[in-house]
Design a protein around this motif. Structure first.
Motif, short mmCIF file in Angstrom:
data_model
loop_
_atom_site.label_atom_id
_atom_site.label_comp_id
_atom_site.label_asym_id
_atom_site.label_seq_id
_atom_site.Cartn_x
_atom_site.Cartn_y
_atom_site.Cartn_z
N ASP A 36 -1.83 1.04 7.29
CA ASP A 36 -0.84 2.06 6.97
C ASP A 36 -1.08 3.31 7.82
O ASP A 36 -2.22 3.59 8.19
N ALA A 38 -6.22 -0.04 3.03
CA ALA A 38 -4.90 -0.07 3.68
C ALA A 38 -4.95 0.54 5.08
O ALA A 38 -4.13 1.39 5.42
N PRO A 58 9.77 -4.40 5.01
CA PRO A 58 9.78 -3.09 5.67
C PRO A 58 11.16 -2.44 5.61
O PRO A 58 12.19 -3.10 5.76
N ARG A 99 5.78 -4.20 -0.20
CA ARG A 99 6.51 -3.33 0.72
C ARG A 99 6.23 -3.70 2.17
O ARG A 99 7.12 -3.54 3.03
N ARG A 100 5.03 -4.23 2.48
CA ARG A 100 4.76 -4.67 3.85
C ARG A 100 5.59 -5.89 4.22
O ARG A 100 5.94 -6.08 5.38
N GLU A 101 5.89 -6.72 3.23
CA GLU A 101 6.75 -7.89 3.48
C GLU A 101 8.22 -7.53 3.50
O GLU A 101 9.05 -8.36 3.87
N ASP A 152 1.55 -2.75 -2.39
CA ASP A 152 1.31 -2.65 -0.95
C ASP A 152 1.80 -3.91 -0.23
O ASP A 152 2.48 -3.84 0.80
N ARG A 172 -0.43 -13.44 1.17
CA ARG A 172 -1.39 -12.49 1.74
C ARG A 172 -2.74 -12.68 1.03
O ARG A 172 -2.93 -12.20 -0.09
#
Length: 274
Positions: free
Chosen positions: A24, A21, A216, A212-214, A209, A158
């Motif tokens: 991050d 990651a 924000p 949550r990145r998709e 992961d 992803r």
């Protein structure tokens, strides 16, 4: 019931970030632990003499003896009441939930639920029911031909691939001695697998992961996941998802993990705080 206490030090999260990651921000004392990363803490602590031949724990002071040689992660149902923070002292209690024996195509199966609660100064912060499955070791499960999973144009994607170095690092961080993740001879000759197996608990962190990145700025309130097929080292996979509504009407994201053939290896739902 098993009770353990651990301070959430920065190091395990930093090791994970540097391996899986890097986008991050670096973890810092007092900062929030991303959801799913709590799985990096409370590493396995079974003495060597207490391991099965495959390296998995034979017992953990919670489960009764299960006379089957193989143990695997099958999924979870987790509620996050608030984020954990680096530096907090966390108490984890583990109790036995259901224990069910079934007969499947590949032999006897035992499904065991482990109920874990994380508390900080008495406050319940995270509750999870972890689903494990024990198998009789009569050979690797025959995957057969599975149909590609149905997705749509509104699904984000992803792609990823994991190599042996990454699997070894995750095993080291969590003190996971299961040989299917680092011993190719064991995986192929004993388990009958085509190659090293990606950790189920690693897949669940990667799913969270990606979600949550998709999304924000959104806060994870819950996560349900079921693993249905293995992922293997050096083989591509895709984490894909789209917005949905959960059973209780909360906003959510449905997530699939697709293997290199496009079939679902895992399916989950992330529930967002309103």
């Amino acid at each position: 019931m098993s009770v353990r206490t651990e301070v959430l030090e920065v190091r395990p999260a930093a090791d994970y970030r540097g391996t899986f990651a890097v986008a991050d921000p670096p973890p810092r004392e007092g900062g929030e632990l991303p959801p799913g990363w709590e799985g990096l803490y409370f590493p396995f602590d079974t003495p060597l003499a207490g391991l099965r031949p495959d390296g998995s724990p034979a017992g953990d002071d919670v489960l009764p003896p299960v006379d089957l040689p193989r143990r695997m992660y099958a999924g979870e149902d987790t509620t996050f009441h608030r984020p954990l923070r680096y530096g907090e002292e966390v108490e984890r209690t583990t109790a036995l939930g259901s224990l069910v024996t079934k007969e499947g195509r590949s032999g006897t199966l035992v499904f065991a639920d482990l109920v874990r609660v994380l508390r900080v100064a008495g406050e319940v912060v995270c509750e999870t029911t972890w689903h494990d499955v024990f198998l009789d070791g009569s050979g690797a499960p025959a995957p057969g031909r599975r149909a590609p999973a149905a997705t749509g144009p509104d699904w984000w994607r992803r792609p990823g691939v994991l190599d042996a170095r990454q699997l070894f690092r995750f095993s080291a961080t969590t003190f996971n001695t299961h040989r299917v993740h680092y011993d190719r001879d064991w995986a192929r000759e004993v388990e009958g697998l085509p190659d090293l197996l990606v950790h189920g608990p690693l897949a669940r962190v990667l799913v969270l992961d990606a979600a949550r990145r998709e999304n924000p700025g959104r806060v994870v309130a819950g996560f349900s996941y079921r693993s249905s097929a293995p992922l293997f080292v050096d083989r591509g996979f895709v984490i894909t998802g789209h917005g949905t509504t959960t059973g209780d009407g909360a906003p959510g994201t449905e997530v699939l993990v697709l293997d290199e053939e496009g079939s679902a290896a895992g399916r989950g739902v992330v529930r967002w705080a309103s």
